[in-house]
Design a protein around this motif. Structure first.
Motif, mmCIF file in Angstrom:
data_model
loop_
_atom_site.group_PDB
_atom_site.id
_atom_site.type_symbol
_atom_site.label_atom_id
_atom_site.label_comp_id
_atom_site.label_asym_id
_atom_site.label_seq_id
_atom_site.Cartn_x
_atom_site.Cartn_y
_atom_site.Cartn_z
ATOM 1 N N ALA A 85 41.959 -42.963 -38.983
ATOM 2 C CA ALA A 85 40.881 -43.942 -38.765
ATOM 3 C C ALA A 85 40.129 -43.692 -37.460
ATOM 4 O O ALA A 85 39.793 -44.631 -36.738
ATOM 5 C CB ALA A 85 41.439 -45.365 -38.800
ATOM 6 N N LEU A 86 39.847 -42.420 -37.149
ATOM 7 C CA LEU A 86 39.035 -42.100 -35.980
ATOM 8 C C LEU A 86 37.561 -42.329 -36.305
ATOM 9 O O LEU A 86 37.132 -42.185 -37.450
ATOM 10 C CB LEU A 86 39.244 -40.645 -35.559
ATOM 11 C CG LEU A 86 40.667 -40.236 -35.178
ATOM 12 C CD1 LEU A 86 40.690 -38.767 -34.758
ATOM 13 C CD2 LEU A 86 41.222 -41.116 -34.076
ATOM 14 N N PHE A 87 36.799 -42.671 -35.271
ATOM 15 C CA PHE A 87 35.354 -42.822 -35.442
ATOM 16 C C PHE A 87 34.710 -41.443 -35.351
ATOM 17 O O PHE A 87 34.746 -40.807 -34.296
ATOM 18 C CB PHE A 87 34.786 -43.744 -34.373
ATOM 19 C CG PHE A 87 35.339 -45.140 -34.438
ATOM 20 C CD1 PHE A 87 34.951 -46.012 -35.440
ATOM 21 C CD2 PHE A 87 36.249 -45.577 -33.491
ATOM 22 C CE1 PHE A 87 35.466 -47.295 -35.499
ATOM 23 C CE2 PHE A 87 36.764 -46.861 -33.531
ATOM 24 C CZ PHE A 87 36.376 -47.721 -34.541
ATOM 25 N N PRO A 88 34.109 -40.932 -36.440
ATOM 26 C CA PRO A 88 33.614 -39.555 -36.436
ATOM 27 C C PRO A 88 32.458 -39.308 -35.479
ATOM 28 O O PRO A 88 32.231 -38.170 -35.056
ATOM 29 C CB PRO A 88 33.186 -39.332 -37.895
ATOM 30 C CG PRO A 88 32.919 -40.703 -38.431
ATOM 31 C CD PRO A 88 33.894 -41.606 -37.736
ATOM 32 N N HIS A 89 31.710 -40.378 -35.114
ATOM 33 C CA HIS A 89 30.545 -40.216 -34.249
ATOM 34 C C HIS A 89 30.889 -40.385 -32.762
ATOM 35 O O HIS A 89 29.993 -40.292 -31.912
ATOM 36 C CB HIS A 89 29.468 -41.237 -34.632
ATOM 37 C CG HIS A 89 29.921 -42.662 -34.483
ATOM 38 N ND1 HIS A 89 30.875 -43.234 -35.306
ATOM 39 C CD2 HIS A 89 29.556 -43.633 -33.591
ATOM 40 C CE1 HIS A 89 31.071 -44.493 -34.942
ATOM 41 N NE2 HIS A 89 30.286 -44.756 -33.900
ATOM 42 N N ARG A 141 47.202 -37.029 -32.890
ATOM 43 C CA ARG A 141 47.536 -37.342 -31.501
ATOM 44 C C ARG A 141 46.460 -38.199 -30.838
ATOM 45 O O ARG A 141 46.772 -39.031 -29.979
ATOM 46 C CB ARG A 141 47.783 -36.053 -30.718
ATOM 47 C CG ARG A 141 49.145 -35.440 -31.025
ATOM 48 C CD ARG A 141 49.463 -34.296 -30.107
ATOM 49 N NE ARG A 141 48.870 -33.050 -30.579
ATOM 50 C CZ ARG A 141 48.748 -31.951 -29.855
ATOM 51 N NH1 ARG A 141 49.156 -31.931 -28.597
ATOM 52 N NH2 ARG A 141 48.231 -30.855 -30.363
ATOM 53 N N VAL A 142 45.199 -38.018 -31.224
ATOM 54 C CA VAL A 142 44.150 -38.905 -30.714
ATOM 55 C C VAL A 142 44.407 -40.336 -31.186
ATOM 56 O O VAL A 142 44.283 -41.293 -30.404
ATOM 57 C CB VAL A 142 42.756 -38.435 -31.171
ATOM 58 C CG1 VAL A 142 41.682 -39.452 -30.747
ATOM 59 C CG2 VAL A 142 42.426 -37.071 -30.573
ATOM 60 N N ALA A 143 44.773 -40.481 -32.452
ATOM 61 C CA ALA A 143 45.070 -41.820 -32.975
ATOM 62 C C ALA A 143 46.229 -42.458 -32.215
ATOM 63 O O ALA A 143 46.227 -43.663 -31.933
ATOM 64 C CB ALA A 143 45.387 -41.726 -34.470
ATOM 65 N N ILE A 144 47.236 -41.657 -31.864
ATOM 66 C CA ILE A 144 48.370 -42.179 -31.108
ATOM 67 C C ILE A 144 47.928 -42.571 -29.703
ATOM 68 O O ILE A 144 48.316 -43.629 -29.186
ATOM 69 C CB ILE A 144 49.497 -41.133 -31.061
ATOM 70 C CG1 ILE A 144 50.052 -40.893 -32.465
ATOM 71 C CG2 ILE A 144 50.614 -41.583 -30.119
ATOM 72 C CD1 ILE A 144 50.956 -39.696 -32.563
ATOM 73 N N ALA A 145 47.112 -41.718 -29.065
ATOM 74 C CA ALA A 145 46.609 -42.034 -27.716
ATOM 75 C C ALA A 145 45.832 -43.342 -27.730
ATOM 76 O O ALA A 145 45.958 -44.171 -26.819
ATOM 77 C CB ALA A 145 45.739 -40.890 -27.205
ATOM 78 N N ARG A 146 45.004 -43.536 -28.753
ATOM 79 C CA ARG A 146 44.233 -44.777 -28.849
ATOM 80 C C ARG A 146 45.153 -45.981 -28.997
ATOM 81 O O ARG A 146 44.884 -47.060 -28.449
ATOM 82 C CB ARG A 146 43.281 -44.699 -30.049
ATOM 83 C CG ARG A 146 42.378 -45.911 -30.194
ATOM 84 C CD ARG A 146 41.415 -45.744 -31.344
ATOM 85 N NE ARG A 146 42.121 -45.558 -32.616
ATOM 86 C CZ ARG A 146 41.506 -45.226 -33.747
ATOM 87 N NH1 ARG A 146 40.205 -45.015 -33.763
ATOM 88 N NH2 ARG A 146 42.212 -45.088 -34.856
ATOM 89 N N ALA A 147 46.277 -45.801 -29.716
ATOM 90 C CA ALA A 147 47.204 -46.916 -29.929
ATOM 91 C C ALA A 147 47.980 -47.267 -28.669
ATOM 92 O O ALA A 147 48.284 -48.441 -28.429
ATOM 93 C CB ALA A 147 48.166 -46.576 -31.068
ATOM 94 N N ILE A 148 48.342 -46.256 -27.857
ATOM 95 C CA ILE A 148 49.181 -46.539 -26.687
ATOM 96 C C ILE A 148 48.373 -46.869 -25.437
ATOM 97 O O ILE A 148 48.920 -47.447 -24.489
ATOM 98 C CB ILE A 148 50.123 -45.354 -26.380
ATOM 99 C CG1 ILE A 148 49.340 -44.103 -26.000
ATOM 100 C CG2 ILE A 148 51.055 -45.094 -27.557
ATOM 101 C CD1 ILE A 148 50.234 -42.934 -25.606
#
Length: 369
Positions: A85-89, A141-148
């Motif tokens: 669920a990353l924002f592509p833009h 890993r970006v999704a995990i970084a955003r969560a933490i």
């Protein structure tokens, strides 16, 4: 960092119970996986914790706070989805910063926490890239970084590795466990993959038909399954109908078919009772008749079971054999792809060594409601 507690948690849709009275506590900083087949209720539990599904009964506590009826944004959670669920833009930096901005974090504090989160997932040099410029593992890993980055009290993972290829999935299991250990956030991880659950977790909850079958450390789940379902779901099982011949202390002997009799280390059934007999493929040792087996492959206390190889299947590190041990009784045995037992042709007469610790005689499973 907080505990996560379920008190008689349940969910029903009409007359259908999808989660039945789950009570457990996940300790501070603990990594717990919910494991089970599709439809067992594990994802429903995660969605109730996240505030996306309302429980029919019971309570959810984070620390001492009852969050059962709180909206998702007031629970202090970090959630990593299967789809990332990353924002592509938005760049990597802006994706990680998104949740922080919604919490009114700005300026130097925002920059610092984004840098810290990206450093934790080893993506500091990718800060200016767009999601389309990243591999699947990097996007994860970006999704995990955003969560933490918002420093949640509890971190939730909804089958986050299922879209990755096998090799990358194994690499990410190690990365996730390392990250969770370093950050120390209480973590609930939902998966249908037993390898993920056993590899990463401090404790595993195995579910079937909405019921928690066993909640224990991975070693107990594997070596000391509490139910026939757990014994048959974990590892690579042979599942056969049998009968208890006799009890002998905690264990005894079971019979499969008319001729095959095996020792089992643990039997919780009376003499003569019907049993679901589960034998782990990976624990069976086999050798061609007349071959000399090593002591570890053929302990003196366990007599060999004669059989005939029907099929051989090579899968790289492992070889699987289908072996007929009696009329109408076949076992699958697994061995390494190197050594004397790695190249047995169909038709070869073999002796199977089946240690009692690999044989589970359990009450037959009840049919699904």
């Amino acid at each position: 960092m907080s505990t996560l507690t379920f008190e008689a948690l349940g969910k029903s849709y009409g007359d259908t119970e999808v989660v039945r009275d789950i009570s457990l506590t996940i300790r501070e900083g603990e990594f717990v996986s919910l494991l089970g087949p599709s439809g067992c209720g594990k994802t429903t539990i995660l969605r109730m914790v996240a505030g996306l599904v309302e429980p029919s009964r019971g309570r959810i506590l984070i620390g001492s706070d009852d969050v059962t009826r709180l909206p998702p944004n007031r629970r202090g959670l970090g959630l990593v989805f299967q789809s990332y669920a990353l924002f592509p833009h938005l760049s990597v930096t802006e994706n990680v910063a998104f949740g922080l901005r919604r919490r009114k974090v700005a300026g130097a504090e925002l920059d610092r926490r984004v840098r810290e989160a990206l450093a934790m997932v080893r993506l500091a040099t990718f800060a200016d890239r767009m999601p389309r410029q990243l591999s699947g593992g990097q996007q994860q890993r970006v999704a995990i970084a955003r969560a933490i980055a918002p420093r949640p009290r509890v971190l939730l993972f909804d089958e986050p590795l299922s879209n990755l290829d096998a090799q990358l999935r194994e690499e990410m299991q190690i990365e996730l466990k390392r990250l969770q250990r370093d950050v120390g956030i209480t973590t609930l991880f939902v998966t249908h993959d037993q390898g993920e659950a056993l590899t990463m977790s401090d404790r595993v909850g195995v579910m079937a038909r909405g019921v928690m079958q066993q909640f224990a450390p991975p070693e107990d789940i594997y070596h000391r399954p509490a139910t026939a379902f757990v014994a048959g779901f974990i590892g690579r099982p042979n599942r056969l109908a049998g009968r208890v011949v006799r009890r002998d202390g905690a264990g005894g002997r079971v019979r499969i078919g008319d001729r095959v009799e095996l020792a089992a280390a643990a039997i919780d059934l009376p003499d003569g009772a019907a049993a679901s007999v589960i034998i782990r493929q990976e624990a069976i040792r086999l050798a061609a008749v007349g071959a000399t087996a090593s002591p570890s492959d053929a302990p003196d206390r366990v007599p060999g079971v004669p059989g005939t190889v029907l099929l051989r299947s090579f899968s790289g590190a492992r070889v699987q054999y289908v072996v007929r041990v009696a009329e109408g009784v076949e076992l699958v045995a697994e061995t390494g792809s190197q050594g004397a037992a790695a190249d047995l042709a169909p038709g070869t007469a073999v002796s199977l060594n089946i240690p009692p610790e690999a044989v589970f005689a359990m009450p037959p499973e009840e049919p699904a409601p």
